[in-house]
Design a protein around this motif. Structure first.
Motif, mmCIF file in Angstrom:
data_model
loop_
_atom_site.group_PDB
_atom_site.id
_atom_site.type_symbol
_atom_site.label_atom_id
_atom_site.label_comp_id
_atom_site.label_asym_id
_atom_site.label_seq_id
_atom_site.Cartn_x
_atom_site.Cartn_y
_atom_site.Cartn_z
ATOM 1 N N LEU A 1 0.825 -1.473 0.183
ATOM 2 C CA LEU A 1 -0.508 -0.394 0.056
ATOM 3 C C LEU A 1 0.734 1.651 -0.078
ATOM 4 O O LEU A 1 0.741 2.405 -0.950
ATOM 5 C CB LEU A 1 -0.804 -0.036 1.504
ATOM 6 C CG LEU A 1 -2.104 1.076 1.602
ATOM 7 C CD1 LEU A 1 -2.898 1.377 0.343
ATOM 8 C CD2 LEU A 1 -2.647 0.959 2.789
ATOM 9 N N SER A 2 1.857 0.888 0.469
ATOM 10 C CA SER A 2 3.125 2.581 0.842
ATOM 11 C C SER A 2 3.931 2.609 -0.645
ATOM 12 O O SER A 2 3.525 3.741 -1.333
ATOM 13 C CB SER A 2 4.102 2.260 1.661
ATOM 14 O OG SER A 2 4.979 3.296 2.301
ATOM 15 N N LEU A 3 3.717 2.078 -1.539
ATOM 16 C CA LEU A 3 4.583 1.411 -2.303
ATOM 17 C C LEU A 3 3.302 2.518 -3.714
ATOM 18 O O LEU A 3 4.137 2.829 -4.503
ATOM 19 C CB LEU A 3 5.181 0.298 -3.406
ATOM 20 C CG LEU A 3 6.027 0.094 -2.095
ATOM 21 C CD1 LEU A 3 6.722 -1.677 -2.978
ATOM 22 C CD2 LEU A 3 7.458 0.353 -2.508
ATOM 23 N N MET A 4 2.222 1.737 -3.600
ATOM 24 C CA MET A 4 1.078 2.545 -4.123
ATOM 25 C C MET A 4 0.884 3.964 -4.026
ATOM 26 O O MET A 4 0.457 4.213 -5.136
ATOM 27 C CB MET A 4 -0.625 1.388 -4.064
ATOM 28 C CG MET A 4 -0.320 0.758 -4.739
ATOM 29 S SD MET A 4 -1.665 -0.190 -4.152
ATOM 30 C CE MET A 4 -2.707 -0.070 -4.949
ATOM 31 N N VAL A 5 0.838 3.943 -3.045
ATOM 32 C CA VAL A 5 0.839 5.765 -2.676
ATOM 33 C C VAL A 5 1.959 6.425 -2.597
ATOM 34 O O VAL A 5 1.438 7.426 -3.216
ATOM 35 C CB VAL A 5 0.212 5.139 -1.180
ATOM 36 C CG1 VAL A 5 0.016 7.520 -0.339
ATOM 37 C CG2 VAL A 5 -0.574 5.516 -0.508
ATOM 38 N N ARG A 6 3.378 5.450 -2.634
ATOM 39 C CA ARG A 6 4.025 6.799 -3.024
ATOM 40 C C ARG A 6 4.265 6.758 -4.696
ATOM 41 O O ARG A 6 4.826 8.255 -5.488
ATOM 42 C CB ARG A 6 5.299 6.155 -2.693
ATOM 43 C CG ARG A 6 5.606 6.352 -1.846
ATOM 44 C CD ARG A 6 7.212 6.279 -1.344
ATOM 45 N NE ARG A 6 7.344 4.895 -1.285
ATOM 46 C CZ ARG A 6 8.106 3.958 -0.819
ATOM 47 N NH1 ARG A 6 7.329 3.980 0.731
ATOM 48 N NH2 ARG A 6 8.047 2.764 -1.452
ATOM 49 N N SER A 7 3.807 5.739 -5.822
ATOM 50 C CA SER A 7 4.102 6.100 -6.802
ATOM 51 C C SER A 7 2.609 7.230 -7.331
ATOM 52 O O SER A 7 3.047 7.567 -8.903
ATOM 53 C CB SER A 7 3.232 4.412 -7.803
ATOM 54 O OG SER A 7 1.810 4.063 -7.328
ATOM 55 N N VAL A 8 1.190 6.803 -6.535
ATOM 56 C CA VAL A 8 0.223 7.689 -7.504
ATOM 57 C C VAL A 8 1.294 9.278 -7.143
ATOM 58 O O VAL A 8 0.669 10.498 -8.615
ATOM 59 C CB VAL A 8 -0.646 8.015 -6.696
ATOM 60 C CG1 VAL A 8 -1.590 8.911 -6.948
ATOM 61 C CG2 VAL A 8 -1.323 6.714 -6.724
ATOM 62 N N PRO A 9 1.776 10.400 -6.741
ATOM 63 C CA PRO A 9 2.343 11.268 -6.965
ATOM 64 C C PRO A 9 2.783 11.693 -7.693
ATOM 65 O O PRO A 9 3.131 12.476 -8.837
ATOM 66 C CB PRO A 9 3.024 11.915 -5.349
ATOM 67 C CG PRO A 9 2.476 10.818 -4.426
ATOM 68 C CD PRO A 9 1.848 9.722 -5.057
ATOM 69 N N ILE A 10 3.971 10.951 -8.681
ATOM 70 C CA ILE A 10 5.173 10.322 -9.408
ATOM 71 C C ILE A 10 3.726 11.158 -10.748
ATOM 72 O O ILE A 10 3.903 11.165 -11.352
ATOM 73 C CB ILE A 10 5.749 9.340 -9.311
ATOM 74 C CG1 ILE A 10 6.370 9.260 -7.993
ATOM 75 C CG2 ILE A 10 6.629 8.981 -10.865
ATOM 76 C CD1 ILE A 10 7.317 7.915 -7.633
ATOM 77 N N SER A 11 3.310 9.390 -10.690
ATOM 78 C CA SER A 11 2.638 9.456 -12.277
ATOM 79 C C SER A 11 1.868 10.726 -12.578
ATOM 80 O O SER A 11 1.326 11.534 -13.408
ATOM 81 C CB SER A 11 1.233 8.711 -12.333
ATOM 82 O OG SER A 11 2.284 7.046 -11.761
#
Length: 322
Positions: free
Chosen positions: A289-299
């Protein structure tokens, strides 16, 4: 009985055969009571009375001696009590002087200081552990021991505070009741810090009389199980084991210290694999979940950058050379 004022031992029998007494006794003479009988009866009466006075005098003398002896004993007893009281006061005075004197132990000649700095937890943590009470492992980590050393340099170890004991209010060192404001929860410690902390904790409790032998062995078994657990070689496995250790140690301490009859403490040395795996799955889910949350701002950022790179039709101009 009135006191006898004169010593009867010095008395002598009067001469009852003298003319003076004979003249008196003659008046009492009869055919049945001749002069010789009267004189002898008088002598016998005087002798009996004198003997009685001698006996009374002797008893009085003995009583006086006994009273004098008792008075002497009382004086000696009072003197002994006064002497002992003076000695006790002197002993208390010396003890008070000794108590106020700084305690300085002797040293061994030519003995050098240890090569390594000893890890010494704060009094608060040691007291908690000694009394079989829950205490965060952070206090036994290098960071916790360093904080304890810093605290020792700034806080007097002789400060006392009133606490409620079994026999009422008692004075105890204030340091044993002061937790650190830098403490870190067990779940947040690294594997290295946890390993160091448990080693120090086990060394402290193995000789504590408040810790039963079977409890110490169960705790040792628990940590050995964790050290050799297969999850240690898995990604984030040690993190899950740290959480498991933190949870079960707190619960175990609470149960073994509980006064409620219906609570039967579990064996901390017996690892609950289902709980370990449940914690591990939760750790993995949180990581994902942490990886997913961090990936959203990047996209989103990349999308915004791609949109801003497209020229706006309103800002497009055609330049022609004359």
């Amino acid at each position: 009985m009135p006191r006898i004022q004169r010593d009867p031992t010095q008395d002598e029998m009067p001469d009852f055969e003298s003319e003076e007494f004979t003249a008196t006794f003659t008046l009492l003479v009869t055919d049945q009571n001749p002069l010789e009988v009267i004189i002898q009866s008088t002598k016998d009466a005087w002798t009996a009375g004198h003997q009685k006075r001698l006996e009374e005098w002797e008893r009085q003398v003995e009583a006086d001696k006994e009273e004098e002896r008792l008075q002497q004993e009382e004086q000696e007893r009072e003197g002994e009590e006064n002497r002992r009281a003076a000695e006790e006061l002197e002993s208390l005075r010396k003890a008070e002087v000794e108590r106020k004197r700084p305690k300085v132990k002797g040293f061994i000649a030519q003995k050098q200081v240890s090569t390594h700095v000893a890890q010494r937890p704060c009094q608060y943590a040691v007291n908690k552990l000694r009394n079989v009470e829950y205490c965060e492992k952070w206090y036994f980590t290098p960071q916790g021991c360093e904080a304890a050393r810093a605290e020792d340099r700034t806080v007097s170890t002789s400060a006392l505070t009133l606490t409620q004991g079994e026999a009422g209010l008692v004075l105890t060192p204030a340091a044993v009741h002061k937790p650190s404001n830098k403490v870190v929860a067990d779940e947040k410690l690294s594997w290295r810090d946890t390993s160091i902390a448990k080693g120090i904790m086990l060394n402290l409790i193995k000789n504590e009389r408040n810790w039963p032998r079977e409890h110490v062995l169960a705790l040792i078994t628990h940590y050995m199980e964790m050290d050799n657990h297969p999850l240690r070689v898995q990604d984030h496995g040690e993190e899950a084991l740290i959480i498991y250790m933190a949870q079960v140690y707190r619960e175990w301490i609470e149960q073994v210290k509980s006064t409620e009859d219906h609570i039967e403490p579990f064996d901390i040395g017996s690892t609950n694999e289902e709980r370990v795996q449940a914690i591990y799955r939760k750790v993995l889910e949180q990581k994902q979940l942490s990886l997913m949350v961090r990936s959203v701002p990047i996209s989103s950022t990349r999308k915004k950058q791609s949109l801003t790179s497209i020229p706006s039709p309103h800002l497009t101009h055609t330049f022609t050379h004359p």
